[in-house]
Each structure stands twice: as structure tokens, then as C-alpha cells.
Write an enzyme that holds these catalytic residues in place. Structure first.
Site, PDB file in Angstrom:
ATOM      1  N   GLU A 193       0.830  -1.199   0.000  1.00 27.84           N
ATOM      2  CA  GLU A 193       0.000   0.000   0.000  1.00 27.84           C
ATOM      3  C   GLU A 193       0.862   1.246   0.000  1.00 27.84           C
ATOM      4  OE1 GLU A 193      -3.896  -1.576   2.395  1.00 27.84           O
ATOM      5  OE2 GLU A 193      -2.084  -1.243   3.538  1.00 27.84           O
ATOM      6  N   CYS A 198      -0.680   6.116   9.853  1.00 29.01           N
ATOM      7  CA  CYS A 198       0.558   5.457  10.243  1.00 29.01           C
ATOM      8  C   CYS A 198       0.274   4.145  10.955  1.00 29.01           C
ATOM      9  CB  CYS A 198       1.320   6.298  11.257  1.00 29.01           C
ATOM     10  SG  CYS A 198       1.923   7.806  10.637  1.00 29.01           S
TER      11      CYS A 198
HETATM   12  N1  SAH Z   1       9.688   0.777   9.542  1.00 30.36           N
HETATM   13  C1  SAH Z   1       9.924   2.157   9.608  1.00 30.36           C
HETATM   14  C2  SAH Z   1       9.047   2.955   8.673  1.00 30.36           C
HETATM   15  C3  SAH Z   1       7.612   2.533   8.565  1.00 30.36           C
HETATM   16  S1  SAH Z   1       6.622   2.780   9.990  1.00 30.36           S
HETATM   17  C4  SAH Z   1       9.795   2.670  11.033  1.00 30.36           C
HETATM   18  O1  SAH Z   1       9.356   1.928  11.881  1.00 30.36           O
HETATM   19  O2  SAH Z   1      10.187   3.800  11.266  1.00 30.36           O
HETATM   20  C5  SAH Z   1       6.343   4.533   9.936  1.00 30.36           C
HETATM   21  C6  SAH Z   1       5.950   5.143  11.291  1.00 30.36           C
HETATM   22  O3  SAH Z   1       4.639   4.726  11.710  1.00 30.36           O
HETATM   23  C7  SAH Z   1       6.894   4.729  12.402  1.00 30.36           C
HETATM   24  O4  SAH Z   1       7.279   5.802  13.211  1.00 30.36           O
HETATM   25  C8  SAH Z   1       6.051   3.753  13.162  1.00 30.36           C
HETATM   26  O5  SAH Z   1       6.522   3.563  14.426  1.00 30.36           O
HETATM   27  C9  SAH Z   1       4.672   4.388  13.077  1.00 30.36           C
HETATM   28  N2  SAH Z   1       3.582   3.492  13.448  1.00 30.36           N
HETATM   29  C10 SAH Z   1       3.545   2.154  13.374  1.00 30.36           C
HETATM   30  N3  SAH Z   1       2.356   1.683  13.846  1.00 30.36           N
HETATM   31  C11 SAH Z   1       1.652   2.768  14.240  1.00 30.36           C
HETATM   32  C12 SAH Z   1       0.322   2.949  14.775  1.00 30.36           C
HETATM   33  N4  SAH Z   1      -0.471   1.937  14.972  1.00 30.36           N
HETATM   34  N5  SAH Z   1      -0.082   4.205  15.062  1.00 30.36           N
HETATM   35  C13 SAH Z   1       0.720   5.265  14.799  1.00 30.36           C
HETATM   36  N6  SAH Z   1       1.954   5.161  14.274  1.00 30.36           N
HETATM   37  C14 SAH Z   1       2.422   3.922  13.992  1.00 30.36           C
END
Ligand code: SAH
Ligand code: SF4
Length: 359
Positions: free
Chosen positions: A98, A346
Site C-alpha cells: 500500500e 501510520c
Molecule cells: N519501519 C519504519 C518505517 C515505517 S513505519 C519505522 O518503523 O520507522 C512509519 C511510522 O509509523 C513509524 O514511526 C512507526 O513507528 C509508526 N507506526 C507504526 N504503527 C503505528 C500505529 N499503529 N499508530 C501510529 N503510528 C504507527
């Protein structure tokens, strides 16, 4: 079977070489490069200043990204989530990824009417953070450079908009697909092509230290965001298993080295999770962790993922946490919530696919 050729996999020099090997003159490869990244053609067919025969030949030999748009959902706030089908691999396995088109009310520079593309680098993720939907299903595969770049160009072609910013914050851990993601970032940055500056591309990582050392050495043409989520080793290890082998003190040093070398702040992403990392003592620990580090904090309200045992704090707690950090003199942004109604926010990416698979 020979590997299919996808043009978005090729840098300008590589494309010139490929097309020269196919017997085409240099100016034709320049024309094609313009069609790919300046005029953003949807297909070879659309490259109308090439002869019809050449366009047909190219279409037989190659494709642009290899991605096929499966569905698109548009949120009430204008955010659009695209689901792409990847071609079957050697074992006949298919996968989907996605990406998200995010209209920005105002970006961090205060500019209105801009669009951000949120791109994925992997189908699934091996890091298995306990709060994130992407890590739940079995890991799928790494995306190719063409599939990473193709998400952005595919969304532009579909929506008719142009992106001003890219965030690599979709599905997957970019550092775990190091070479392909780096190549894709160089394509987004290439001044002769898409021409996005270093400050317009942000790569977010869970903080894999050895990879970050390489990231600095290879001088990725991007800004760095690190998912911190807690400055307390025990809490962070519970949220992010990778913290055990990538501890906070070493992470601090590598971020310090990045910000000193590039003279750019590191963005620290911090999801607020009710009762886990949202207390005044957590703000205090975050503040002392950030001492002497050029950084800004991006607070993210937790987006609920059904089946995962976390909640978002109340708005009151979110604001109090932000004010606490501000009062300590820190640069803090609270990320706008976008696309929650279509699970495009996110950490929600990949969840519906998991449901489809488990049905
Ligand atoms: N793997 C990388 C990039 C993808 S995740 C990383 O972890 O940085 C992108 C962002 O979304 C990250 O900061 C991650 O921690 C956040 N994220 C993951 N699950 C989430 C959720 N349920 N609610 C809000 N942010 C979330
Ligand atoms: Fe992977 Fe990032 Fe999700 Fe962690 S937060 S599981 S690193 S995509």
C-alpha cells in the site's frame, strides 16, 4: 526465464547503456528519461514523440514499474490509499503493498496545497514492533527500486497531482531492504529526473545501527527520521524487539554522527501509547536523551489496530505531553491524523490484507 525489465529500476546512466545495447541513439534514451521522470508518462504508448514501432517494441521488452493498481480508497479528509499488486515471484507467490497520498493543510514550512507521498519498501516487515499492523502477517518480500519509485509515479499518474514531499513511512523497514531503497531514493533525488531535494524526502527507520552507519557513509540523499517511541530501554524493548540488539546509547551516537555530518536535525518519531510512554516521567527521559542531539520530536497519536493491545491517550494527555516537551525547550510537532477512516494512517497499513489472508 529471464528477469523482466522495469525501466524505473534504471538510473539515467544505466538506462542509456541498456538502450545503447538495444541499438538506440543517446538522444532517444534522453527522450525516454524525460518521459519517465519529467512528463511522467503512464506507458510507452504515451511517449508520443517516439515512433509507433519503437513504442511497441519497448512495450514488448519492458514495463515501467511492474506494479498493478488493485484498489484505491479515498478518505473524507482527501487522503487516498492505493493498493498495488506485485507480480508473482519464482515460487508463484503474489503480494500486495500500500501507499498513501496525503494532502497537507500546511507542511512544516507553512506552505499550503502540497501533497506528500507515503511509500512502502517491503510487503510486510521483519521487525515485528508490537504496536504495528505491518509486522503482524508473515513477511512477504522486499520491493524492487522500480516498485518503490513506481508507487509515487503511479499515484501521480492516477490523481493528476504532483508530490512535493516523500516520506518512506509505509509498510516495511527501509534499512532491511537497503540497496533497493537507496537506489529508489537516488532516482527520486536525481536533478535530471524527479529532482526532489534532500529535505523533501524523509526515510523513517526503526533504528538499525549497522545499517545507519552505512547510511551515513553512502550519503543517502534524504532526511532521517528514527522511530524512538521511548527513551527507556525496557519500555522500548517491549515495544520494539530490535532495541535489544540496537540499544539506545549506540543509537544516540549514530544519530549524533548523522546530524553533525549533514548539519541536519534527526526527526524522532514518538507514538503516544496510553499508560505506556505518555507520562511526565517519559517526557523527562525523552528530554534528557535528546540533550546535545540536533533533533526535533514528531509526536504521533496512536492509530488503533484491532487485535493489538494498545490505545491512544486522551487529547488532554497528548497536549500535556507536547507542552511538557516544549516547556523544556524542545522542538515538537504533533502529527495530524490523516486517513483513519480508511485505515491509511501510520501503522495501519497491511491490516486489511492480513484480514483477507486469514479469511
Ligand atoms: N519501519 C519504519 C518505517 C515505517 S513505519 C519505522 O518503523 O520507522 C512509519 C511510522 O509509523 C513509524 O514511526 C512507526 O513507528 C509508526 N507506526 C507504526 N504503527 C503505528 C500505529 N499503529 N499508530 C501510529 N503510528 C504507527
Ligand atoms: Fe516494521 Fe516500522 Fe512497523 Fe516496526 S513500526 S513493524 S519497523 S513497519
Amino acid at each position: 526465464m529471464t528477469k523482466p525489465i522495469h525501466f524505473y529500476d534504471y538510473s539515467k546512466d544505466e538506462l542509456t547503456k541498456l538502450l545503447t545495447d538495444w541499438g538506440l541513439p543517446r538522444h532517444t534514451s534522453d527522450q525516454i528519461f524525460q518521459w519517465l521522470y519529467k512528463k511522467k508518462a503512464k506507458s510507452f504508448e504515451a511517449m508520443t514523440d517516439l515512433s509507433k514501432t519503437l513504442r511497441e517494441n519497448l512495450a514488448q521488452k519492458a514495463s515501467l514499474s511492474g506494479l498493478t493498481l488493485q484498489t484505491k480508497q479515498v478518505s473524507q479528509d482527501g487522503t487516498a490509499k492505493y493498493l498495488w499488486q506485485l507480480p508473482a515471484d519464482e515460487k508463484g507467490q503474489t503480494a500486495v503493498v500500500e501507499s498513501v497520498l496525503i494532502p497537507m493543510a500546511r507542511d512544516e514550512e507553512g506552505q499550503a496545497g502540497r501533497y506528500t507521498a507515503c511509500l512502502s519498501t517491503q510487503a510486510g516487515c521483519r521487525m515485528k514492533c508490537t504496536f504495528c499492523a505491518t509486522g503482524v502477517p508473515k513477511f512477504g518480500r522486499n520491493l524492487s527500486p522500480a516498485q518503490i519509485v513506481g508507487q509515487m509515479l503511479g499515484m501521480e499518474q492516477d490523481s493528476g497531482t504532483e508530490f512535493n514531499n516523500v516520506v518512506v513511512m509505509g509498510m516495511g523497514e527501509p534499512m532491511d531492504n537497503y540497496e533497493n531503497t537507496l537506489k529508489a531514493m537516488r532516482t527520486l533525488h536525481d536533478p535530471k529526473g524527479i529532482n526532489l531535494g534532500r529535505r523533501r524526502i524523509t526515510v523513517s527507520t526503526s533504528g538499525l545501527i549497522d545499517h545507519l552507519v552505512r547510511f551515513i557513509k553512502d550519503d543517502w540523499p534524504v532526511s532521517l527520521a528514527v522511530s524512538l517511541h521511548s527513551a527507556d530501554p525496557e519500555i522500548r524493548s517491549k515495544l520494539m524487539p530490535i532495541n535489544r540488539s540496537n540499544p539506545l546509547d549506540k543509537l544516540w551516537k549514530v544519530m549524533k554522527s548523522y546530524s553533525s555530518k549533514r548539519r541536519l536535525p534527526v526527526t524522532l518519531e514518538y507514538i503516544l501509547l496510553k499508560g505506556v510512554n505518555d507520562r511526565p516521567e517519559d517526557a523527562k527521559k525523552l528530554h534528557s536523551y535528546c540533550k546535545d542531539l540536533l533533533c526535533k520530536v514528531n509526536l504521533i497519536r496512536y492509530n488503533p489496530v484491532p487485535s493489538l493491545p494498545f490505545d491512544a491517550p486522551s487529547e488532554e494527555t497528548v497536549k500535556a505531553f507536547r507542552e511538557d516537551l516544549k516547556a523544556r525547550g524542545m522542538k515538537v510537532f504533533l502529527r495530524e491524523r490523516k486517513g483513519v477512516d480508511i485505515a491509511a494512517a501510520c501503522g495501519q497499513l497491511g491490516y486489511e490484507n492480513k484480514l483477507e489472508k486469514s479469511n
